[in-house]
Design a protein around this motif. Structure first.
Motif, PDB file in Angstrom:
ATOM      1  N   LEU A   5       0.834  -1.195   0.000  1.00  0.00           N
ATOM      2  CA  LEU A   5       0.000   0.000   0.000  1.00  0.00           C
ATOM      3  C   LEU A   5       0.870   1.246   0.000  1.00  0.00           C
ATOM      4  CD1 LEU A   5      -3.294   0.728   1.713  1.00  0.00           C
ATOM      5  CD2 LEU A   5      -1.408   2.283   2.210  1.00  0.00           C
ATOM      6  N   ASN A   6       0.661   2.095  -1.025  1.00  0.00           N
ATOM      7  CA  ASN A   6       1.374   3.369  -1.141  1.00  0.00           C
ATOM      8  C   ASN A   6       0.391   4.428  -1.627  1.00  0.00           C
ATOM      9  OD1 ASN A   6       4.502   2.732  -0.848  1.00  0.00           O
ATOM     10  ND2 ASN A   6       3.604   1.051  -2.025  1.00  0.00           N
ATOM     11  N   LEU A   7       0.840   5.670  -1.665  1.00  0.00           N
ATOM     12  CA  LEU A   7      -0.038   6.736  -2.137  1.00  0.00           C
ATOM     13  C   LEU A   7      -0.444   6.522  -3.587  1.00  0.00           C
ATOM     14  CD1 LEU A   7       1.669   9.835  -0.474  1.00  0.00           C
ATOM     15  CD2 LEU A   7      -0.419   8.658   0.256  1.00  0.00           C
ATOM     16  N   THR A   8       0.417   5.879  -4.382  1.00  0.00           N
ATOM     17  CA  THR A   8       0.098   5.493  -5.756  1.00  0.00           C
ATOM     18  C   THR A   8       0.461   4.031  -5.942  1.00  0.00           C
ATOM     19  OG1 THR A   8       2.280   6.185  -6.550  1.00  0.00           O
ATOM     20  CG2 THR A   8       0.509   7.823  -6.650  1.00  0.00           C
ATOM     21  N   ASN A  23       2.654 -13.804  -8.574  1.00  0.00           N
ATOM     22  CA  ASN A  23       1.265 -14.058  -8.181  1.00  0.00           C
ATOM     23  C   ASN A  23       0.960 -13.689  -6.743  1.00  0.00           C
ATOM     24  OD1 ASN A  23       0.722 -15.150 -10.743  1.00  0.00           O
ATOM     25  ND2 ASN A  23       1.429 -17.190 -10.100  1.00  0.00           N
ATOM     26  N   HIS A  24       1.980 -13.437  -5.957  1.00  0.00           N
ATOM     27  CA  HIS A  24       1.768 -13.266  -4.517  1.00  0.00           C
ATOM     28  C   HIS A  24       1.859 -11.818  -4.065  1.00  0.00           C
ATOM     29  CE1 HIS A  24       2.051 -17.569  -4.575  1.00  0.00           C
ATOM     30  NE2 HIS A  24       3.291 -17.521  -5.010  1.00  0.00           N
ATOM     31  N   PHE A  25       2.025 -10.899  -5.012  1.00  0.00           N
ATOM     32  CA  PHE A  25       2.117  -9.478  -4.680  1.00  0.00           C
ATOM     33  C   PHE A  25       0.991  -8.704  -5.359  1.00  0.00           C
ATOM     34  CE2 PHE A  25       6.410 -10.910  -3.874  1.00  0.00           C
ATOM     35  CZ  PHE A  25       6.767 -10.221  -2.727  1.00  0.00           C
ATOM     36  N   LEU A  26       0.417  -7.789  -4.612  1.00  0.00           N
ATOM     37  CA  LEU A  26      -0.618  -6.892  -5.121  1.00  0.00           C
ATOM     38  C   LEU A  26      -0.275  -5.483  -4.666  1.00  0.00           C
ATOM     39  CD1 LEU A  26      -3.491  -6.374  -6.374  1.00  0.00           C
ATOM     40  CD2 LEU A  26      -4.391  -6.754  -4.062  1.00  0.00           C
ATOM     41  N   SER A  27      -0.397  -4.507  -5.562  1.00  0.00           N
ATOM     42  CA  SER A  27      -0.149  -3.110  -5.211  1.00  0.00           C
ATOM     43  C   SER A  27      -1.456  -2.339  -5.255  1.00  0.00           C
ATOM     44  CB  SER A  27       0.853  -2.496  -6.188  1.00  0.00           C
ATOM     45  OG  SER A  27       1.028  -1.115  -5.912  1.00  0.00           O
ATOM     46  N   VAL A  28      -1.700  -1.546  -4.204  1.00  0.00           N
ATOM     47  CA  VAL A  28      -2.897  -0.724  -4.141  1.00  0.00           C
ATOM     48  C   VAL A  28      -2.516   0.685  -3.700  1.00  0.00           C
ATOM     49  CG1 VAL A  28      -4.409  -2.690  -3.619  1.00  0.00           C
ATOM     50  CG2 VAL A  28      -3.416  -1.354  -1.745  1.00  0.00           C
ATOM     51  N   ALA A  29      -3.334   1.649  -4.112  1.00  0.00           N
ATOM     52  CA  ALA A  29      -3.162   3.026  -3.653  1.00  0.00           C
ATOM     53  C   ALA A  29      -4.033   3.245  -2.427  1.00  0.00           C
ATOM     54  CB  ALA A  29      -3.546   4.002  -4.757  1.00  0.00           C
ATOM     55  N   GLY A  30      -3.500   3.942  -1.432  1.00  0.00           N
ATOM     56  CA  GLY A  30      -4.276   4.170  -0.229  1.00  0.00           C
ATOM     57  C   GLY A  30      -3.593   5.113   0.730  1.00  0.00           C
TER      58      GLY A  30
END
Length: 221
Positions: free
Chosen positions: A66-69, A76-83
């Motif tokens: 989780l990052n600002l962008t 397959n085991h990593f997901l990036s989200v903005a928050g």
């Protein structure tokens, strides 16, 4: 530049920073090794490069960064989200672990630090939150001795006129003021106040503690 590579370059395996991160990560692994799989980890402010540098690649562990962008990820085991770390958009106890390196001191105000700490404890069953020590004599962002103890106006002047450590020279006084206000280092007592039931792990360097980790693994096991 040589000072940065020796002290604070995480890509340099001989740097103090990399060595401390590696030792800290070994502690983290010692806590999670006995937890039942699968595991869901939320890494606030995390990067794929960090987990790769630590050599972590476990199929039954999924990691949400989780990052600002959103950040580029692979596998397959990593997901990036903005928050926003102060307002996590996840249900209560939706992650097994909330993990974070050197983020909670970047939130501008004590109010925001309180909000992040509350959110960490709300969405995670366990947490492992690291932050530099306010009282360590070498400020870890500017890499300038005793920078955090200097008058605000002098810190702004230095930031406006010089590139120091990880902080590039700001083009205006307003930008320099914003940069200085962003980073609010925490003492051990302040970190404990944010996480009242946590165990505080100290990372010693010479006669000082370089940073602290707040975690609740011993409490919940």
């Amino acid at each position: 530049m040589n000072l940065i590579k020796k002290v604070a370059d995480n890509a340099n395996q001989k740097s103090w920073s990399h060595q401390f991160r590696s030792k800290r990560f070994e502690l983290f692994l010692s806590f999670i090794n006995e937890l039942p799989r699968p595991l869901r980890i939320l890494d606030i402010g995390g990067t794929l490069a960090f987990w790769k540098a630590m050599g972590f690649n476990e199929e039954q562990v999924s990691i949400t960064l989780l990052n600002l962008t959103e950040q580029p990820v692979s596998g397959n085991h990593f997901l990036s989200v903005a928050g926003d770390a102060t307002q996590l958009n996840f249900p209560n106890q939706s992650f097994d672990i909330v993990f974070s390196n050197s983020v909670i001191e970047h939130l501008f105000t004590e109010e925001n630090q309180i909000k992040m700490a509350a959110e960490v404890q709300r969405v995670g069953k366990y947490y492992f939150i690291q932050t530099p020590n306010y009282w360590f004599p070498l400020e870890p962002h500017w890499l300038f001795p005793f920078f955090q103890f200097l008058p605000f106006s002098f810190r702004v002047w230095l930031t406006q006129h010089f590139s120091l450590g990880h902080i590039p020279k700001c083009i205006s006084k307003d930008a320099a003021q914003l940069q200085v206000r962003e980073i609010q280092l925490l003492s051990k007592a302040q970190l404990q106040k944010l996480f009242p039931t946590a165990t505080i792990y100290a990372e010693p360097l010479l006669i000082w503690n370089k940073s602290f980790v707040a975690h609740n693994f011993l409490l919940n096991q």
